[in-house]
Design a protein around this motif. Sequence first.
Motif, PDB file in Angstrom:
ATOM      1  N   TYR A  66      87.283  -9.948  -6.674  1.00  0.00           N
ATOM      2  CA  TYR A  66      86.687 -10.442  -7.906  1.00  0.00           C
ATOM      3  C   TYR A  66      86.450  -9.337  -8.932  1.00  0.00           C
ATOM      4  N   HIS A 125      84.757 -17.561  -9.539  1.00  0.00           N
ATOM      5  CA  HIS A 125      85.143 -16.187  -9.886  1.00  0.00           C
ATOM      6  C   HIS A 125      84.167 -15.618 -10.921  1.00  0.00           C
ATOM      7  N   PHE A 143      91.691 -13.266 -12.492  1.00  0.00           N
ATOM      8  CA  PHE A 143      91.480 -14.391 -11.596  1.00  0.00           C
ATOM      9  C   PHE A 143      92.708 -14.604 -10.723  1.00  0.00           C
TER      10      PHE A 143
END
Length: 294
Positions: A66, A125, A143
Motif C-alpha cells: 500500500y 487502499h 493501487f
Amino acid sequence: MSAEIELLARQHAPQILAEALRLARSKAVEVLSEQLVSAMIAEAVKPYRPPSAAQLANVEKGLCVYAITRDSEIELPALRTAAEPRLIAHNGIGAVVADVDLAQFTNLEADPVEDSALATLAREHDAVVRAVFEHEPVLPLRFGTVVTGEQAALDLLRERREEALTWLDRVAGHREWGVRVECAAQPEAPADGLSGTEYLRHRQSALSRDRDQAKAAQNMHAKLSCHATEAACREHRPNTLLDAAYLVPQDNETSFRDSVTRLSEPLERLGATVHTTGPWPPYSFTRIELAVQR
C-alpha cells in the motif's frame, strides 16, 4: 437575378451563420460528451495496472503493498479483502503490506457502483494510506501493487531505500490540496431575432468572458503555487480551466486556504465555479513505485 441573390445573401447571411453555429455546437457537445465518458472510464481505471497472467502464473497468494513509510509503530485498519495490514521494515523504512488472494486483482473492470470489487479495493487502499498518513510521512503506492512474498518486499526496500528516504523527507509535514476551476456554460446566441451586428457583439462578449476566466484561473494557479512546495496540473477536461494539486506545508495551510477564498471571488463573478478538496496524502507528489516481482 444576381442582384436579387446578392440582396438575399446580405439579408439572411447572419441568420444562416447563426443556425450553422448552433448545429455545429450541438454536434460538438455530442462529440465532447462521448470523449468525456471515455476519459472518465480511463481515469477510473488509471491507478490500477493488474499483474500479467505470466506474473501470476501458479501463484495464488501474495502481498499487496500500500505504501512506504518510516519504520514506526502504526495502528492500521482491519480490511475485508485482505489479512491484517502490517509493516515490513528494513533499515529505517518500511513497506505497509497485507496478505491477499491475488485472484481478486484479476479481471477487474471500471465500475461506478459503490459496492463493486474495484471500488471496495480502492477504498481499502486509501484507508490504509490515510492511517499511515496520520502518524508518519507516507509514499502512497499505485493501487494494485503486489509482490509475491515478504522477501521480494525486503529486496525492493533495500534497492529503493535511499530514494524512499529522499521522498519521505520531501513530503514530511506536507499535505496535498486540490483545486479545480470549472468555467460557466456559455448561453448560445438565439438563432433568430438577432442582426449580424448583434450576433457578433454577443460572440465578442462571450469570448471576452472566456479570456477573463482563463486569465483569472492562471493567476490563481500562480499565486497558490507560491504557498506550495510543489504543484502539479492535471490534464484539462472540457469546461475545466484549472485542475491542480498542491503539496502544501502544514504551516502554510491557513494562508493557502485564505488565498483560495480570495482568488475565487473574481472567478465566481465571471460565472466560474471553484472546488477545493483535501487535505490528502501526497498521492500526486510521490514518484516511487514497486514493480511486481517473481
